[in-house]
Enzyme design. Structure first.
Site, short mmCIF file in Angstrom:
data_model
loop_
_atom_site.label_atom_id
_atom_site.label_comp_id
_atom_site.label_asym_id
_atom_site.label_seq_id
_atom_site.Cartn_x
_atom_site.Cartn_y
_atom_site.Cartn_z
N ARG A 26 0.97 -1.16 0.13
CA ARG A 26 -0.11 -0.16 -0.05
C ARG A 26 1.02 1.31 -0.01
O ARG A 26 0.43 2.40 0.39
CB ARG A 26 -0.86 0.12 1.34
CG ARG A 26 -2.04 -0.88 0.99
CD ARG A 26 -3.31 -0.36 0.15
NE ARG A 26 -4.47 -1.15 0.01
CZ ARG A 26 -5.51 -1.03 0.67
NH1 ARG A 26 -5.59 0.21 1.44
NH2 ARG A 26 -6.53 -2.04 0.65
N ARG A 30 -2.92 7.08 0.50
CA ARG A 30 -3.24 8.28 1.33
C ARG A 30 -2.06 8.80 2.40
O ARG A 30 -2.16 9.92 2.75
CB ARG A 30 -4.47 7.94 2.05
CG ARG A 30 -5.74 8.14 1.15
CD ARG A 30 -7.03 7.46 2.06
NE ARG A 30 -6.70 6.14 2.40
CZ ARG A 30 -7.51 5.15 2.81
NH1 ARG A 30 -8.70 5.64 3.06
NH2 ARG A 30 -7.24 3.80 3.05
N ARG A 39 -5.77 12.20 -6.16
CA ARG A 39 -7.10 11.27 -5.74
C ARG A 39 -8.39 12.43 -5.95
O ARG A 39 -9.52 12.07 -6.44
CB ARG A 39 -6.92 10.70 -4.54
CG ARG A 39 -8.28 10.52 -4.08
CD ARG A 39 -8.71 8.75 -4.34
NE ARG A 39 -9.48 8.51 -3.05
CZ ARG A 39 -10.89 9.00 -2.90
NH1 ARG A 39 -11.54 9.87 -3.64
NH2 ARG A 39 -11.68 8.46 -1.93
N ASP A 76 -6.62 -2.30 -7.56
CA ASP A 76 -7.46 -3.03 -6.30
C ASP A 76 -7.70 -4.38 -6.69
O ASP A 76 -7.98 -4.76 -8.00
CB ASP A 76 -8.71 -2.18 -6.00
CG ASP A 76 -8.97 -2.53 -4.52
OD1 ASP A 76 -8.36 -1.67 -3.51
OD2 ASP A 76 -9.70 -3.53 -4.28
N TYR A 153 -15.33 -11.25 -0.64
CA TYR A 153 -15.95 -9.84 -0.84
C TYR A 153 -17.43 -10.16 -1.61
O TYR A 153 -18.22 -9.52 -1.59
CB TYR A 153 -15.18 -9.03 -1.63
CG TYR A 153 -14.00 -8.35 -0.59
CD1 TYR A 153 -14.41 -7.23 0.16
CD2 TYR A 153 -12.62 -8.68 -0.60
CE1 TYR A 153 -13.40 -6.65 1.15
CE2 TYR A 153 -11.84 -8.37 0.22
CZ TYR A 153 -12.17 -6.99 1.27
OH TYR A 153 -11.24 -6.64 2.34
O1 CP3 Z 1 0.08 0.55 -3.13
C1 CP3 Z 1 -0.21 -0.60 -3.34
O2 CP3 Z 1 -0.18 -1.54 -2.52
C2 CP3 Z 1 -1.20 -0.75 -4.55
C3 CP3 Z 1 -2.33 -0.57 -4.60
C4 CP3 Z 1 -3.40 -1.54 -3.74
C5 CP3 Z 1 -4.55 -0.95 -3.44
N1 CP3 Z 1 -5.55 -1.90 -3.02
C6 CP3 Z 1 -5.06 0.62 -3.41
C7 CP3 Z 1 -6.23 0.95 -2.69
C8 CP3 Z 1 -3.40 -2.76 -3.51
C9 CP3 Z 1 -2.40 -3.85 -3.70
C10 CP3 Z 1 -4.57 -3.01 -3.03
C11 CP3 Z 1 -5.14 -4.45 -2.61
C12 CP3 Z 1 -6.27 -4.76 -1.73
N2 CP3 Z 1 -7.42 -4.05 -1.82
C13 CP3 Z 1 -6.35 -5.71 -0.74
C14 CP3 Z 1 -5.39 -6.52 -0.39
C15 CP3 Z 1 -4.22 -6.10 0.52
C16 CP3 Z 1 -4.76 -6.00 1.74
O3 CP3 Z 1 -4.80 -5.05 2.29
O4 CP3 Z 1 -5.10 -6.89 2.55
C17 CP3 Z 1 -7.61 -5.41 -0.23
C18 CP3 Z 1 -8.33 -6.62 0.66
C19 CP3 Z 1 -8.33 -4.66 -0.84
C20 CP3 Z 1 -9.71 -4.14 -0.81
C21 CP3 Z 1 -9.98 -2.92 -0.32
N3 CP3 Z 1 -9.41 -1.51 -1.18
C22 CP3 Z 1 -10.18 -2.34 0.83
C23 CP3 Z 1 -10.71 -3.06 2.25
C24 CP3 Z 1 -10.05 -0.73 0.82
C25 CP3 Z 1 -10.86 0.20 1.91
C26 CP3 Z 1 -9.74 0.17 2.92
C27 CP3 Z 1 -9.30 1.79 3.24
O5 CP3 Z 1 -7.92 1.69 3.43
O6 CP3 Z 1 -9.94 2.49 2.62
C28 CP3 Z 1 -9.78 -0.53 -0.42
C29 CP3 Z 1 -9.48 0.94 -0.98
C30 CP3 Z 1 -8.19 1.04 -1.41
N4 CP3 Z 1 -7.21 0.44 -2.23
C31 CP3 Z 1 -7.55 2.33 -1.22
C32 CP3 Z 1 -5.85 2.21 -1.94
C33 CP3 Z 1 -5.14 3.21 -2.00
C34 CP3 Z 1 -7.88 3.51 -0.28
C35 CP3 Z 1 -9.21 4.25 -1.10
C36 CP3 Z 1 -8.71 5.80 -1.42
O7 CP3 Z 1 -7.76 6.32 -1.86
O8 CP3 Z 1 -9.72 6.39 -1.29
#
Ligand code: CP3
Length: 343
Positions: A26, A30, A39, A76, A153
């Protein structure tokens, strides 16, 4: 394209290297003000992810800001269910939501095996553009969710502490569960192969909810599908990160993958014994980055001492938290580089 910094790839292939490579799960997100600005411009997370120019821009931001040894494509894991016919929404401060779910064999008629080129072309475009803009600086990691985590999911419809709707289906309708898992697996293999053709240098599978299963359920509903993916991806190194699946480390170590990702509950020395012939990746508690700079360095030193400086990729044990001070993330990366450099 010749990579200027191929440290991560050499380590992932099992070679001995001059220092430990480092990146952060990640890392694009943010934590960075630059990310929040893009964003904002995009208007929503999904628009950002679907606009290759913007996705490429935020993918490269952490390479500039933290000088990590790899970029990971900004996307994602939930793009795969969407490509199969189940769209999602990203709700601010709540996370992902699927307005419709699949919970029975009858619901499966709404789904199809994703066609990567048509259904996920925007990710492939983002990968191609990122590769061009990276211009060989560091490798680009592609990724997908592991089938069981995607199943969670698609059936639950949103995040959950227990995923009890998803787990219930494993007991009440295992035939449905396996059918859906198979469709997710087929979609994921096609998607990952397309990512590799577009330029991904390494693949990581995120089994984020592995830890909610018993060892036996994990063996039945998750591992066989991860194995199919590992067997199918022969082009580039594969990392399997199964969060919470401390009980499955030995079996994961038997897969045809090159790297095994660990969270902070998994002891490095014990993991070396359980997974003797693979590269390990992890596993600093992301909360360590709330400590002061000196303590971060101390914790990094302990981690490096515990894993050793070879056959190891430094990372956090899960994604970096959004309220982390970017200077602390930079401190983590710098500490790994300094403390692991061979003299
Ligand atoms: O930098 C990186 O790692 C690449 C980008 C990346 C994102 N999601 C961007 C993201 C990666 C590799 C993911 C994978 C992901 N997404 C996983 C597996 C990794 C883990 O954390 O276990 C999962 C379970 C998800 C599903 C997901 N996406 C959730 C549960 C959420 C919301 C939680 C949160 O932090 O708000 C997301 C949103 C998400 N994916 C964001 C980002 C940068 C935040 C949303 C935003 O910027 O508004």
């Amino acid at each position: 394209m010749i990579l200027q910094n191929d440290l991560l790839l050499r380590t992932a292939r099992g070679e001995l290297t001059e220092r430990v490579p480092v990146w952060m799960m990640r890392q694009a997100g943010r934590v960075l003000a630059q990310y929040r600005a893009v964003r904002e411009r995009a208007g929503s997370f999904i628009t950002l992810a679907k606009t290759p120019e913007l996705a490429a821009e935020v993918t490269i931001q952490p390479v500039d800001a933290f000088e990590v040894d790899a970029a990971i494509i900004f996307s994602d894991i939930l793009v795969v269910p969407e490509a199969m016919g189940l769209p999602y929404e990203m709700i601010e401060a709540r996370g992902p939501v699927f307005p419709q779910t699949v919970r029975s064999s009858a619901d499966l008629s709404r789904l199809h095996v994703a066609d990567a080129e048509t259904d996920l072309g925007y990710v492939l475009d983002a990968i191609r553009l990122t590769k061009r803009e990276l211009n060989g600086r560091v490798p680009l990691i592609g990724f997908a969710g592991a089938p069981f985590t995607i199943f969670c999911y698609m059936t639950e419809g949103k995040g959950s502490k227990t995923f009890s709707v998803a787990k219930k289906l494993l007991y009440t309708d295992p035939h449905f569960a396996h059918t859906l898992l198979r469709q997710i697996t087929d979609s994921t293999i096609a998607y990952l192969k397309a990512q590799i053709r577009a330029g991904a240098d390494l693949i990581q599978l995120f089994d984020s909810w592995a830890g909610i299963l018993s060892p036996e359920q994990y063996r039945t509903f998750s591992l066989p599908y991860i194995k199919q993916i590992c067997d199918a991806i022969t082009e580039v190194p594969v990392t399997v990160f199964a969060k919470g699946a401390f009980f499955a480390r030995h079996e994961i170590g038997q897969l045809d993958c090159q790297v095994v990702g660990l969270d902070w509950n998994m002891d490095p020395a014990e993991s070396r014994t359980l997974v003797p012939n693979k590269v390990l990746q992890g596993n600093l508690d992301p909360c360590v980055l709330y400590a002061d700079f000196a303590q971060i360095r101390t914790e990094v030193k302990q981690m490096l001492d515990a894993f050793g400086h070879q056959h190891y990729i430094a990372n956090l044990g899960h994604g970096i938290y959004p309220d982390t001070d970017p200077d602390k993330a930079r401190c983590f990366v710098d500490a790994v580089k300094e403390l692991s450099a061979q003299r």
